[in-house]
Motif scaffolding. Sequence first.
Motif, PDB file in Angstrom:
ATOM      1  N   ASP A  72       0.825  -1.201   0.000  1.00  0.00           N
ATOM      2  CA  ASP A  72       0.000   0.000   0.000  1.00  0.00           C
ATOM      3  C   ASP A  72       0.862   1.255   0.000  1.00  0.00           C
ATOM      4  N   VAL A  73       0.267   2.328  -0.504  1.00  0.00           N
ATOM      5  CA  VAL A  73       0.899   3.644  -0.523  1.00  0.00           C
ATOM      6  C   VAL A  73       0.073   4.568   0.366  1.00  0.00           C
ATOM      7  N   TRP A  74       0.748   5.297   1.250  1.00  0.00           N
ATOM      8  CA  TRP A  74       0.065   6.169   2.206  1.00  0.00           C
ATOM      9  C   TRP A  74       0.437   7.628   1.956  1.00  0.00           C
ATOM     10  N   ILE A  75      -0.578   8.501   2.000  1.00  0.00           N
ATOM     11  CA  ILE A  75      -0.380   9.922   1.732  1.00  0.00           C
ATOM     12  C   ILE A  75      -1.416  10.726   2.497  1.00  0.00           C
ATOM     13  N   GLY A  76      -1.143  12.017   2.698  1.00  0.00           N
ATOM     14  CA  GLY A  76      -2.099  12.903   3.343  1.00  0.00           C
ATOM     15  C   GLY A  76      -3.344  13.103   2.500  1.00  0.00           C
ATOM     16  N   ARG A  77      -4.477  13.268   3.170  1.00  0.00           N
ATOM     17  CA  ARG A  77      -5.772  13.359   2.493  1.00  0.00           C
ATOM     18  C   ARG A  77      -5.817  14.469   1.449  1.00  0.00           C
ATOM     19  N   GLU A  78      -5.180  15.590   1.750  1.00  0.00           N
ATOM     20  CA  GLU A  78      -5.267  16.760   0.864  1.00  0.00           C
ATOM     21  C   GLU A  78      -4.685  16.501  -0.516  1.00  0.00           C
ATOM     22  N   GLU A  79      -3.852  15.472  -0.650  1.00  0.00           N
ATOM     23  CA  GLU A  79      -3.185  15.245  -1.930  1.00  0.00           C
ATOM     24  C   GLU A  79      -3.463  13.854  -2.506  1.00  0.00           C
ATOM     25  N   LYS A 122       6.934   2.072  14.564  1.00  0.00           N
ATOM     26  CA  LYS A 122       6.082   2.999  15.290  1.00  0.00           C
ATOM     27  C   LYS A 122       6.589   4.413  15.030  1.00  0.00           C
ATOM     28  N   PHE A 123       5.694   5.312  14.677  1.00  0.00           N
ATOM     29  CA  PHE A 123       6.117   6.673  14.367  1.00  0.00           C
ATOM     30  C   PHE A 123       4.950   7.631  14.546  1.00  0.00           C
ATOM     31  N   GLN A 124       5.265   8.906  14.520  1.00  0.00           N
ATOM     32  CA  GLN A 124       4.256   9.951  14.633  1.00  0.00           C
ATOM     33  C   GLN A 124       4.199  10.716  13.311  1.00  0.00           C
ATOM     34  N   VAL A 125       2.992  10.998  12.876  1.00  0.00           N
ATOM     35  CA  VAL A 125       2.783  11.758  11.652  1.00  0.00           C
ATOM     36  C   VAL A 125       2.447  13.201  12.028  1.00  0.00           C
ATOM     37  N   LEU A 126       3.194  14.141  11.479  1.00  0.00           N
ATOM     38  CA  LEU A 126       2.945  15.565  11.696  1.00  0.00           C
ATOM     39  C   LEU A 126       2.480  16.190  10.386  1.00  0.00           C
ATOM     40  N   HIS A 127       1.320  16.834  10.400  1.00  0.00           N
ATOM     41  CA  HIS A 127       0.852  17.555   9.216  1.00  0.00           C
ATOM     42  C   HIS A 127       1.585  18.880   9.156  1.00  0.00           C
ATOM     43  N   THR A 128       2.422  19.056   8.129  1.00  0.00           N
ATOM     44  CA  THR A 128       3.281  20.238   8.023  1.00  0.00           C
ATOM     45  C   THR A 128       3.072  20.927   6.672  1.00  0.00           C
ATOM     46  N   PRO A 129       1.898  21.507   6.455  1.00  0.00           N
ATOM     47  CA  PRO A 129       1.586  22.121   5.157  1.00  0.00           C
ATOM     48  C   PRO A 129       2.366  23.403   4.920  1.00  0.00           C
ATOM     49  N   GLY A 130       2.292  23.866   3.691  1.00  0.00           N
ATOM     50  CA  GLY A 130       2.941  25.109   3.288  1.00  0.00           C
ATOM     51  C   GLY A 130       3.617  24.952   1.946  1.00  0.00           C
ATOM     52  N   HIS A 131       4.535  23.991   1.862  1.00  0.00           N
ATOM     53  CA  HIS A 131       5.137  23.655   0.567  1.00  0.00           C
ATOM     54  C   HIS A 131       4.070  23.030  -0.329  1.00  0.00           C
ATOM     55  N   SER A 132       3.213  22.247   0.279  1.00  0.00           N
ATOM     56  CA  SER A 132       2.017  21.715  -0.361  1.00  0.00           C
ATOM     57  C   SER A 132       1.005  21.483   0.752  1.00  0.00           C
ATOM     58  N   PRO A 133      -0.285  21.426   0.428  1.00  0.00           N
ATOM     59  CA  PRO A 133      -1.302  21.387   1.487  1.00  0.00           C
ATOM     60  C   PRO A 133      -1.317  20.100   2.298  1.00  0.00           C
ATOM     61  N   GLY A 134      -0.850  19.008   1.719  1.00  0.00           N
ATOM     62  CA  GLY A 134      -0.887  17.730   2.416  1.00  0.00           C
ATOM     63  C   GLY A 134       0.460  17.234   2.884  1.00  0.00           C
ATOM     64  N   THR A 167       2.053  29.741   5.829  1.00  0.00           N
ATOM     65  CA  THR A 167       1.680  28.427   6.353  1.00  0.00           C
ATOM     66  C   THR A 167       2.910  27.561   6.558  1.00  0.00           C
ATOM     67  N   LEU A 168       3.838  27.626   5.612  1.00  0.00           N
ATOM     68  CA  LEU A 168       5.079  26.859   5.734  1.00  0.00           C
ATOM     69  C   LEU A 168       5.878  27.300   6.958  1.00  0.00           C
ATOM     70  N   LEU A 169       6.029  28.599   7.152  1.00  0.00           N
ATOM     71  CA  LEU A 169       6.773  29.102   8.302  1.00  0.00           C
ATOM     72  C   LEU A 169       6.117  28.666   9.608  1.00  0.00           C
ATOM     73  N   ASN A 170       4.789  28.705   9.651  1.00  0.00           N
ATOM     74  CA  ASN A 170       4.078  28.270  10.852  1.00  0.00           C
ATOM     75  C   ASN A 170       4.298  26.787  11.114  1.00  0.00           C
ATOM     76  N   SER A 171       4.298  25.977  10.054  1.00  0.00           N
ATOM     77  CA  SER A 171       4.534  24.543  10.216  1.00  0.00           C
ATOM     78  C   SER A 171       5.907  24.286  10.814  1.00  0.00           C
ATOM     79  N   ILE A 172       6.903  25.004  10.319  1.00  0.00           N
ATOM     80  CA  ILE A 172       8.266  24.811  10.815  1.00  0.00           C
ATOM     81  C   ILE A 172       8.371  25.244  12.268  1.00  0.00           C
ATOM     82  N   ARG A 173       7.848  26.418  12.592  1.00  0.00           N
ATOM     83  CA  ARG A 173       7.976  26.927  13.956  1.00  0.00           C
ATOM     84  C   ARG A 173       7.132  26.133  14.952  1.00  0.00           C
ATOM     85  N   GLU A 174       5.920  25.784  14.554  1.00  0.00           N
ATOM     86  CA  GLU A 174       4.989  25.187  15.510  1.00  0.00           C
ATOM     87  C   GLU A 174       5.093  23.664  15.584  1.00  0.00           C
TER      88      GLU A 174
END
Length: 207
Positions: A72-79, A122-134, A167-174
Amino acid sequence: MKIKVLPLGPLETNCYILEHEDEVLIIDPSGDADEIISAVEEGQRVKAILLTHAHFDHIGALDEVAAHFGVDVWIGREEQDWLGDASKNGSGKYRDMGLELIESSITPEIIGEGESRIGSFKFQVLHTPGHSPGSMSFLFEGFIVSGDVLFNGGIGRTDLYQADHLTLLNSIREKLYTLDEDLTVYPGHGPDTTIGEEKTGNPFVRA
């Protein structure tokens, strides 16, 4: 866990092969499918393919690698619909420069922010939009795969489809700069870095 870094495809996009015991995760099969397939050792079982995002230079070998390993291939919903749409994944924009048109036939699975487990990984997924929405960043113990969000001394482009600089800057900082400063960052292009090095030395975004 072992990590293999393969800079592949026309933009030398980093494909990551993560090995834990006899299991493997492939992140961003960017190009040159034969090299990716050859990098998986005999006896290892590929459990899935993760995509940080769906830009063409991160999915150039996707169909061939996914079909070879039957995973299977996994990707964020937005894309989820970008894989087969050259106008969204960016490959249509560069066709007149001789780059291949990418129109994947894969229907991906959706991965969202939070804790995740695939096989023994085991890992954590972080939604980090800005470069692309997903855009998704994948946080493992001791390192994070950041896609084209944060680079060694750089950040992702925001002149692309549905990109946004603030949005990208916020993703990086937050999302990223709040992580352990010793954490290794494996980006979509170029050499690795650490969160601490980028917080103090990245000229595009400071903590």
